[in-house]
Design a protein around this motif. Sequence first.
Motif, short mmCIF file in Angstrom:
data_model
loop_
_atom_site.label_atom_id
_atom_site.label_comp_id
_atom_site.label_asym_id
_atom_site.label_seq_id
_atom_site.Cartn_x
_atom_site.Cartn_y
_atom_site.Cartn_z
N SER A 284 0.80 -1.04 -0.01
CA SER A 284 0.13 -0.04 -0.03
C SER A 284 0.95 1.31 0.08
O SER A 284 1.99 1.35 0.65
N ALA A 285 0.53 2.22 -0.83
CA ALA A 285 1.39 3.52 -0.74
C ALA A 285 0.34 4.58 -1.23
O ALA A 285 -0.66 4.49 -1.68
N TRP A 286 1.03 5.99 -0.77
CA TRP A 286 0.09 6.89 -1.20
C TRP A 286 1.26 7.94 -2.05
O TRP A 286 2.33 8.11 -1.82
N LEU A 287 0.54 8.51 -3.21
CA LEU A 287 1.37 9.21 -4.23
C LEU A 287 0.71 10.72 -4.06
O LEU A 287 -0.40 10.82 -4.22
N ALA A 288 1.62 11.60 -3.88
CA ALA A 288 1.48 13.12 -3.95
C ALA A 288 2.19 13.42 -5.12
O ALA A 288 3.42 13.90 -4.80
N ALA A 289 1.76 13.62 -6.22
CA ALA A 289 2.46 13.93 -7.52
C ALA A 289 2.69 15.62 -7.72
O ALA A 289 1.65 16.21 -7.29
N ARG A 290 3.79 15.67 -8.19
CA ARG A 290 4.10 17.17 -8.68
C ARG A 290 4.86 16.92 -9.94
O ARG A 290 6.26 16.90 -9.83
N PRO A 291 4.34 16.71 -11.06
CA PRO A 291 4.81 16.58 -12.39
C PRO A 291 5.93 17.62 -12.46
O PRO A 291 5.70 18.78 -12.55
N ASP B 8 4.01 1.56 2.53
CA ASP B 8 4.07 0.91 3.72
C ASP B 8 4.72 -0.36 3.43
O ASP B 8 4.50 -1.04 2.28
N LEU B 9 5.79 -0.62 4.29
CA LEU B 9 6.75 -1.86 3.65
C LEU B 9 5.92 -2.98 4.28
O LEU B 9 4.91 -2.97 4.92
N ARG B 10 6.16 -4.17 3.70
CA ARG B 10 5.62 -5.54 3.81
C ARG B 10 5.36 -5.88 5.44
O ARG B 10 6.15 -5.44 6.20
N SER B 11 4.24 -6.19 5.59
CA SER B 11 3.81 -6.65 6.93
C SER B 11 3.58 -5.48 7.79
O SER B 11 3.46 -5.64 9.21
N PHE B 12 3.69 -4.31 7.38
CA PHE B 12 3.32 -3.23 8.05
C PHE B 12 2.10 -2.27 7.38
O PHE B 12 1.75 -2.48 6.25
N GLY B 13 1.37 -1.46 8.45
CA GLY B 13 0.39 -0.52 7.95
C GLY B 13 -0.76 -1.13 7.14
O GLY B 13 -1.42 -2.61 7.47
#
Length: 255
Positions: free
Chosen positions: A33-40, A75-80
């Motif tokens: 799982s990840a969150w992306l806040a993009a600034r192209p 989130d690294l594996r097994s976290f979050g």
Amino acid sequence: MRPPRLTIDLRPADVGLAVEDVSIRAADGVRLSAWLAARPGRPAVVLLHGYPADKRDLLPLAAVFHRHFTVLLVDLRSFGQSEGRVTTLGHRERDDLKRALDVLQQRGLGPVGVFGFSLGGAVALLTAAEDQRIRAVAAYAPFADLRDLGRDLYRGLWLLREPLVGLMRLWSRLLLGADITRPSPEQAARRLSVPVMLVHSRADEQIPFHHAERLVRALADNSQARFVFSDDGYHGALGSGLQERLAQFFLGSLH
């Protein structure tokens, strides 16, 4: 190896971030799982948390970074919110970070730096030695060698200390088919020529400062390595001005 999943009461909106939920598929099929806040058009920084936290722990730092960069919190594996039954303390996480780099590359976002705290810092150093897409690394309180960290953690157990470290390596060979203590972040650091910023406190109660001293020696031939050490501060305390100092490091390194 099976850490508790902590609940950190913080959301992206609490720090003024609008994020996209991103799912990253690891090489062994685990969903990250990840969150992306993009600034192209801006450089990108991947943020990796420590043990046993998750990506929410780095939201305040992500808000500072997002003034200048695209930000990807993982989130690294097994976290979050990530899948995975166990953490492999850097062994499989190296490939997981490479998959995160794939996501940024596919979207044309970069060049890329990585900030990692504690376990995340170790993962950043290990991966940067293998993947040239990582153009700069800031590692805050990483361990230099997992075997020695085990000895530190078991130091009060006297004669049981070395057998327990040996059992950790045996467990990893049986379950994962590899010695997860090798390569070590110290070994990886010797191979790095990209800019590296190493941050550590001499008063760190979880990762003793001698790990930083070993990494300093490993980075001796890297003219772009810089070190930020303090005499006080617990494990994870960023201290006054450090967030902006980290941002300036990446601004000077990612171009």
